[in-house]
Design a protein around this motif. Structure first.
Motif, PDB file in Angstrom:
ATOM      1  N   GLY A  25       0.774  -1.238   0.000  1.00  0.00           N
ATOM      2  CA  GLY A  25       0.000   0.000   0.000  1.00  0.00           C
ATOM      3  C   GLY A  25       0.802   1.283   0.000  1.00  0.00           C
ATOM      4  N   CYS A  26       2.126   1.184   0.028  1.00  0.00           N
ATOM      5  CA  CYS A  26       2.926   2.415   0.091  1.00  0.00           C
ATOM      6  C   CYS A  26       3.162   3.026  -1.283  1.00  0.00           C
ATOM      7  N   GLY A  27       2.933   2.266  -2.349  1.00  0.00           N
ATOM      8  CA  GLY A  27       3.095   2.791  -3.698  1.00  0.00           C
ATOM      9  C   GLY A  27       4.481   2.648  -4.292  1.00  0.00           C
ATOM     10  N   ARG A  28       5.433   2.158  -3.528  1.00  0.00           N
ATOM     11  CA  ARG A  28       6.794   2.034  -4.043  1.00  0.00           C
ATOM     12  C   ARG A  28       6.897   0.916  -5.080  1.00  0.00           C
ATOM     13  N   PHE A  29       6.144  -0.164  -4.856  1.00  0.00           N
ATOM     14  CA  PHE A  29       6.105  -1.296  -5.776  1.00  0.00           C
ATOM     15  C   PHE A  29       4.647  -1.686  -5.971  1.00  0.00           C
ATOM     16  N   PRO A  30       4.325  -2.359  -7.061  1.00  0.00           N
ATOM     17  CA  PRO A  30       2.933  -2.786  -7.266  1.00  0.00           C
ATOM     18  C   PRO A  30       2.479  -3.730  -6.141  1.00  0.00           C
ATOM     19  N   ASP A  31       1.299  -3.450  -5.606  1.00  0.00           N
ATOM     20  CA  ASP A  31       0.783  -4.259  -4.508  1.00  0.00           C
ATOM     21  C   ASP A  31       0.638  -5.731  -4.886  1.00  0.00           C
ATOM     22  N   GLU A  32       0.363  -6.015  -6.160  1.00  0.00           N
ATOM     23  CA  GLU A  32       0.227  -7.409  -6.588  1.00  0.00           C
ATOM     24  C   GLU A  32       1.545  -8.167  -6.394  1.00  0.00           C
ATOM     25  N   GLU A  33       2.650  -7.511  -6.690  1.00  0.00           N
ATOM     26  CA  GLU A  33       3.962  -8.144  -6.506  1.00  0.00           C
ATOM     27  C   GLU A  33       4.278  -8.311  -5.024  1.00  0.00           C
ATOM     28  N   ILE A  34       3.969  -7.302  -4.230  1.00  0.00           N
ATOM     29  CA  ILE A  34       4.193  -7.388  -2.777  1.00  0.00           C
ATOM     30  C   ILE A  34       3.355  -8.525  -2.208  1.00  0.00           C
ATOM     31  N   GLN A  35       2.095  -8.619  -2.630  1.00  0.00           N
ATOM     32  CA  GLN A  35       1.209  -9.664  -2.117  1.00  0.00           C
ATOM     33  C   GLN A  35       1.731 -11.056  -2.461  1.00  0.00           C
ATOM     34  N   THR A  36       2.276 -11.219  -3.640  1.00  0.00           N
ATOM     35  CA  THR A  36       2.844 -12.511  -4.032  1.00  0.00           C
ATOM     36  C   THR A  36       3.987 -12.905  -3.105  1.00  0.00           C
ATOM     37  N   ILE A  37       4.851 -11.944  -2.786  1.00  0.00           N
ATOM     38  CA  ILE A  37       5.973 -12.209  -1.876  1.00  0.00           C
ATOM     39  C   ILE A  37       5.441 -12.480  -0.469  1.00  0.00           C
ATOM     40  N   MET A  38       4.442 -11.711  -0.046  1.00  0.00           N
ATOM     41  CA  MET A  38       3.843 -11.932   1.272  1.00  0.00           C
ATOM     42  C   MET A  38       3.249 -13.339   1.379  1.00  0.00           C
ATOM     43  N   ASP A  39       2.592 -13.791   0.322  1.00  0.00           N
ATOM     44  CA  ASP A  39       2.017 -15.138   0.322  1.00  0.00           C
ATOM     45  C   ASP A  39       3.102 -16.202   0.477  1.00  0.00           C
ATOM     46  N   THR A  40       4.240 -15.979  -0.161  1.00  0.00           N
ATOM     47  CA  THR A  40       5.359 -16.916  -0.058  1.00  0.00           C
ATOM     48  C   THR A  40       5.909 -16.926   1.366  1.00  0.00           C
ATOM     49  N   ILE A  41       6.060 -15.751   1.961  1.00  0.00           N
ATOM     50  CA  ILE A  41       6.545 -15.661   3.343  1.00  0.00           C
ATOM     51  C   ILE A  41       5.562 -16.347   4.282  1.00  0.00           C
ATOM     52  N   GLU A  42       4.278 -16.115   4.084  1.00  0.00           N
ATOM     53  CA  GLU A  42       3.259 -16.740   4.929  1.00  0.00           C
ATOM     54  C   GLU A  42       3.333 -18.262   4.835  1.00  0.00           C
ATOM     55  N   ALA A  43       3.456 -18.784   3.620  1.00  0.00           N
ATOM     56  CA  ALA A  43       3.570 -20.236   3.444  1.00  0.00           C
ATOM     57  C   ALA A  43       4.832 -20.769   4.112  1.00  0.00           C
ATOM     58  N   SER A  44       5.929 -20.032   4.004  1.00  0.00           N
ATOM     59  CA  SER A  44       7.183 -20.456   4.630  1.00  0.00           C
ATOM     60  C   SER A  44       7.070 -20.468   6.149  1.00  0.00           C
ATOM     61  N   LEU A  45       6.395 -19.463   6.708  1.00  0.00           N
ATOM     62  CA  LEU A  45       6.212 -19.429   8.159  1.00  0.00           C
ATOM     63  C   LEU A  45       5.359 -20.597   8.639  1.00  0.00           C
ATOM     64  N   HIS A  46       4.295 -20.885   7.916  1.00  0.00           N
ATOM     65  CA  HIS A  46       3.460 -22.041   8.277  1.00  0.00           C
ATOM     66  C   HIS A  46       4.270 -23.335   8.201  1.00  0.00           C
ATOM     67  N   ASN A  47       5.076 -23.451   7.169  1.00  0.00           N
ATOM     68  CA  ASN A  47       5.911 -24.645   6.998  1.00  0.00           C
ATOM     69  C   ASN A  47       6.923 -24.756   8.137  1.00  0.00           C
ATOM     70  N   ALA A  48       7.572 -23.655   8.468  1.00  0.00           N
ATOM     71  CA  ALA A  48       8.541 -23.654   9.571  1.00  0.00           C
ATOM     72  C   ALA A  48       7.855 -24.027  10.877  1.00  0.00           C
ATOM     73  N   TRP A  49       6.667 -23.486  11.108  1.00  0.00           N
ATOM     74  CA  TRP A  49       5.900 -23.784  12.323  1.00  0.00           C
ATOM     75  C   TRP A  49       5.560 -25.270  12.378  1.00  0.00           C
ATOM     76  N   ASP A  50       5.036 -25.805  11.277  1.00  0.00           N
ATOM     77  CA  ASP A  50       4.630 -27.209  11.233  1.00  0.00           C
ATOM     78  C   ASP A  50       5.808 -28.151  11.464  1.00  0.00           C
ATOM     79  N   LEU A  51       6.972 -27.782  10.923  1.00  0.00           N
ATOM     80  CA  LEU A  51       8.163 -28.632  11.046  1.00  0.00           C
ATOM     81  C   LEU A  51       8.974 -28.313  12.301  1.00  0.00           C
ATOM     82  N   LYS A  52       8.548 -27.299  13.042  1.00  0.00           N
ATOM     83  CA  LYS A  52       9.251 -26.854  14.250  1.00  0.00           C
ATOM     84  C   LYS A  52      10.701 -26.447  13.955  1.00  0.00           C
ATOM     85  N   VAL A  53      10.885 -25.749  12.843  1.00  0.00           N
ATOM     86  CA  VAL A  53      12.189 -25.172  12.514  1.00  0.00           C
ATOM     87  C   VAL A  53      12.454 -24.073  13.540  1.00  0.00           C
TER      88      VAL A  53
END
Length: 109
Positions: A25-53
């Motif tokens: 939402g800051c306008g520096r980069f397209p929100d669609e691209e930021i959201q894609t990266i955020m989705d990847t981070i979210e999936a990685s966090l869930h994976n780390a949590w599930d595996l107890k990394v």
């Protein structure tokens, strides 16, 4: 696969999500691209949590839109938003922080 290897080797994960999430939402980069990266981070966090990394908070304070002091608060909130605020989350992060301190404590001579 990477998270499985990290879990097997007790490798510390410090994702510094605030550097991305704070850009939405800051306008520096397209929100669609930021959201894609955020989705990847979210999936990685869930994976780390599930595996107890082992995982610790890190904010990359001083990066664009990650102010010193506020960055780590933002990072903690992001973890809570993704994984849910719970005593289990706090214990997981406390254990990660202890591992970070243990592995990167300056050696005194």
């Amino acid at each position: 696969e990477t998270m499985e290897i990290m879990a097997e080797n007790h490798t510390l994960y410090v994702p510094t999500a605030a550097t991305v999430f704070n850009l939405l939402g800051c306008g520096r980069f397209p929100d669609e691209e930021i959201q894609t990266i955020m989705d990847t981070i979210e999936a990685s966090l869930h994976n780390a949590w599930d595996l107890k990394v082992p995982t610790a908070l890190g904010s990359d304070a001083g990066a664009y839109l990650v102010p010193h002091g506020q960055g780590i608060i933002d990072e903690h909130r992001i973890f809570q938003d993704i994984l849910g605020a719970s005593p289990e989350l706090e214990e997981w992060l406390t254990q990660g922080e202890a591992l970070l301190k243990e592995r990167f404590q300056p050696h005194r001579t």
